[in-house]
Design an enzyme around this catalytic site. Sequence first.
Site, mmCIF file in Angstrom:
data_model
loop_
_atom_site.group_PDB
_atom_site.id
_atom_site.type_symbol
_atom_site.label_atom_id
_atom_site.label_comp_id
_atom_site.label_asym_id
_atom_site.label_seq_id
_atom_site.Cartn_x
_atom_site.Cartn_y
_atom_site.Cartn_z
ATOM 1 C CD GLU A 123 -3.533 -0.719 -7.744
ATOM 2 O OE1 GLU A 123 -4.468 -0.997 -9.160
ATOM 3 O OE2 GLU A 123 -4.195 -1.395 -6.648
ATOM 4 C CB ALA A 264 -5.540 -5.746 -16.371
ATOM 5 C CD GLU A 266 -7.795 -1.533 -10.073
ATOM 6 O OE1 GLU A 266 -6.850 -2.255 -11.221
ATOM 7 O OE2 GLU A 266 -7.936 -1.518 -8.775
ATOM 8 C CD GLU A 300 -7.862 -5.253 -14.388
ATOM 9 O OE1 GLU A 300 -8.571 -5.041 -13.263
ATOM 10 O OE2 GLU A 300 -7.199 -6.674 -13.848
ATOM 11 C CG HIS A 303 -10.295 -4.470 -9.253
ATOM 12 N ND1 HIS A 303 -10.667 -4.258 -8.583
ATOM 13 C CD2 HIS A 303 -9.632 -5.166 -9.851
ATOM 14 C CE1 HIS A 303 -9.856 -5.454 -8.176
ATOM 15 N NE2 HIS A 303 -8.678 -5.359 -8.890
#
Length: 876
Positions: A123, A264, A266, A300, A303
Site C-alpha cells: 500500500e 503497520a 493490514e 489492523e 481492517h
Amino acid sequence: PPVLLCDYRAPAWRVTDVELEFDLDPAATIVAARLAVERDPSEPAAPLRLDAEQLELLDLRVDGRRLAPEEYRFETDALTILLAVPRARIETRVRIAPDTNTALQGLYASGGGQSRFLLTQCEAEGFRRITPFPDRPDVLARYTVTLRADKARFPLLLANGNADGAGDLDGGRHWARFVDPHPKPSYLFALVAGRLESIEDCFVTAEGRRVRLFIHAEPDAIGRCGWAMQCLKMAMRWDEERFGRCYDLDVFHIVATHDFTMGAMENKGLNVFNAKYLLADPERATDDGYRHVLAVVGHEYFHNWSGNRVTCRDWFQLSLKEGLTVYREQEFESDLASRTLRRIEDVRVLWRAQFSEDAGPLAHPVRPDRYSEINNFYTATVYEKGAELVRMLASVLGRDGFRRGLDRYFERNDGRAATVEDFLAALEEANDVRLSPWLAWYAQAGTPTLEASERYDAAARCYELTLAQHTAPTPGQPRKQALPIPVVVALFDERGARLPLRLDGEAGTAERERVLPLLTERATFRFVDVPVRPVASLLRGYSAPVRLRWNADADDLAVQIRHDDDGFNRWFAADALSRRLFAQALASGAPDARQLDVWTRSLAQALADPALDPALVAEMLSIADAGSLAEGLVDIDPDAVHVARARVETALAQALAAPLLARYGELSGATDAQAVEPAAQARRRLRNACLAAVCRADPAQLPLAAAQFAQARNLTDRLGALSVLLSAQAAGAEEALDAFAARHAGDALVLDQWLTLQAVQPHDETVEHVAALTAHPAFRWTNPNNVYALVGAFALRNPRAFHRADGAGYRFVADAVARLDTLTPQVSARLATAFGGWRRFEPLRRALMHRELQRLAARDALSPDLADIVGRSLAG
Ligand code: ARG
Ligand code: ZN
C-alpha cells in the site's frame, strides 16, 4: 499532472486470477506472474496497461506466445500490451533487487546479519515494484502464490491466505504455496521469508471456525510478543460482539519488523507491523507503548472487514477504510480501557496534527479530489478527521442505528471496491434518513469555527444559546458552505445538578442531554423553564471536530471542571481555561490573577478527589503543548509562546506545590510497578505528572526525580524521571542519560525513546546535540523509526528548538530531508511537512523557512513525494 477524482473510470481490463512464483534471493529475486485478464466489453479499444516500476523485464508472453517488440511498450512506469482478444493469459518474468530497496516499498530486506529477512509493503502503490500489474484498488483478483528460497536462510515462508503445500527442493532450497480464497486488490498482497521465531495461539470464531494465530519476530524479539497475541484475541472477540464481524481464514499471521515507514499494514491474513507497535514487556515498553500495541493490533485486525472485505474504489476514498477503521479502533480501546482518556488523547492529536494541517498549505478534504503522490495523503485529515466524521454519523444515528447501517454497508459491498457514497447510502437505507448533507464534510477542507454565545433572562426563565459557524478559505477552496454540526449540550446549576432541556414550543418531559443540530450558518436555541442561570456544557464528548470559540465565564468553567458528568468535558473546561491564561500571558506577560486562581483552585480540588480517575487528573494537569497553543495565531514567535506557556505551567506548579508533593508521595508506595492494568497505568501517569510539576515549582526537589530514576522498576517511571532531569538540565542529567543508554544498549525501540527525549528538549543547544546524535551507533538514516525518533521529534515536536532564531534548526532538518530523499522518499516527504506552516510565523522565521523550502525545491531529482510536499507548501 495530478490524478483527479472526477477522472475516475472503471478499469478497462480486470484480472480474475493471479499466480505468482517467487525465487527469493536478497540480491536478485525472480518473480514469475501469470494473470488471467478480461476486457470490459464497453472498452473494445483499450490496451492492457500494467503498472511497472524498477522492474527488469526478462520475459513476456500472451497465451503462451512470446511477444514481438512492436506488440508491447515497456516504459519507466508501465508495461502496455496491445491485445486484440477479449481475454488472455499474460505471463511475465521480472528481476528485482530487495537488498538495495531503501524506499521500503515493494519487496525489501529488514534486519541485519543472520536474521536479515525479506518482506513486502504494497500500500498504496508498491505492488508495481514486484510485478507488472494493474495496481489499483478496484482490480480484485484471487491469488495463488508459490515461494522458493534457500531453506537455511529462509526457513519460514509466508504469503496471504491458507497454506496449500510445501516441500523440499534440490540444492538446499524449499518451497511453500498459499491460496487466498478472497479476491483482493494488489495493495493487500504480502509475503515474508526469513529465519524468524514464532508463537502460536488459537481462536474459535462465533461461527465456529478454528483459526490458528501466529506472531513471528526476530529471535531477540519473540519474547515480547505475548501482549500483542492477547490483544489480537481481544480484538477478534470485540469485533464479533460489537459489530458482528467474524474472521474468515483458517490462519492469521502477524510479522514484526524494525524497518517500516508506517505503523503497520493490514495485508490479508498476513499483517506486517512496525516492531514499535507490536513488542511489549514491562522492562522495555512504556504504558503508552502497551496501549499503542492494543490499538494498532486492533486497527489492523479491524481492517479485515473495513478495508479488505470491503475495499476502496480508488485512493480518493482512502478515508472510507482509514477513517472507519480508526473509529473502530477508538471504540475498541474505549470499551476495553478508559473511554474518557482515549477521547482526550484523540482530541489532542486532532488539534495538534489535523487542525494545523487544515490551517496551512497542505490542507485537503477528508476525501481529496486530486493528488500527485498518494503516499502524502496518509494524513491526520484522512485518518483522524475521517474518524471524527464517522463518529458524528454514529452519534446522529445512535448506537443501534449505526450498527444497522454498518451491517448493511458490509452486506451490500462485501467483495467490492466501494466509495464514500456507498457508505452513506447504506447508513441512510438502514435507518431511513437522509445523510447527503454530510458529503460536504468529506469534500470541504478546513476546520470550522463554532462560535457560541448565551443569554439568560431570569424573569422569563429563558436561556438562549446562539451557535454560528464559519470556515476560513483553504488552498483551492475560497468559499465554504455551512456543515451539519451536532452540538451535544447539557445544562447544570452552579452546584452541578442537571437542569431540564426543553426547547421553546416543545411538549413532553424535558431531556437531560441533547444534540442541537446546527445545519445553517447560525441558529439560536431557546430553552424555557430554566429556573436559574445555567452553566452550559457544550460539545460534550467533543461531538464535532470544530474549534469552539466561547467566552465562558471562568467560574462556569470551574463548575464544569468540578461537576460535569462527562469526563471529557471536565478536561475540556480545564483545557479551555488554561488556553485562556496562556493567551493572557502571551499578550501581556502574565495571566489574569483572578482567573488563574479559579483554575488552580479547581485543579487542586481535582487532585484531592479520590473518586476521580488519576489518569484524568494527570491530563487536567498537563497543559497543551506549544504547537497546539500556537494553533490559530498569526506571526507566531515561538520563543514568546514558549515563555508564556512556561509561565502558566509554573504558576500551576507553584500554586499546587504542597498537594502535588503529597500526592506524589502517596502514589509512590505502589507495589504494582510491573502491572499493566489501566488502574496501575493511571496511577503512574499521575505520579509522573506530579513529579514534573513538583520539580518545576522547586528545583530543590530534583533529587526526587533522581531517586525515581534510580529505583524505577518499569520503563514508564524511568523515562518519566529522566525527562524531568533533562528538562530541568539538572546536575546528573548527563550521567542519567548515559546510564539509560548503557542499560538498554542494543534495544532499538527503547533507544529510540532515548533519542526522542533528547530531541524534544526546548534548549538552545538542542540542534547541535541532535545533529551529534545522528552519529550515535543507535541511529541509522536508513531506519525510519530512528529518523522519526530523532529528526522527526525535533522537527515536529520541539517548536522552540526547531524554530531557533538563527535558522540552525531549519537548516539541519532541510539537510536531513534532502539526504533522506535519496533513501526513503516517504520519510523525507513526511519530515518536510515541518515547513508547511511557514506563513504563520513572524517575518524573520517566515523568511528563513521559506528559504529552506526554496533550497529543497531547487535540488534536482527530487522524489515525487518530496516534490509534491515542497511544491504545495510554497504555493499554498
Ligand atoms: N493501511 C495502513 C494502516 O493504516 C497504512 C499503510 C500506509 N502506507 C503508505 N505507504 N502510506 O494501517
Ligand atoms: Zn489503517
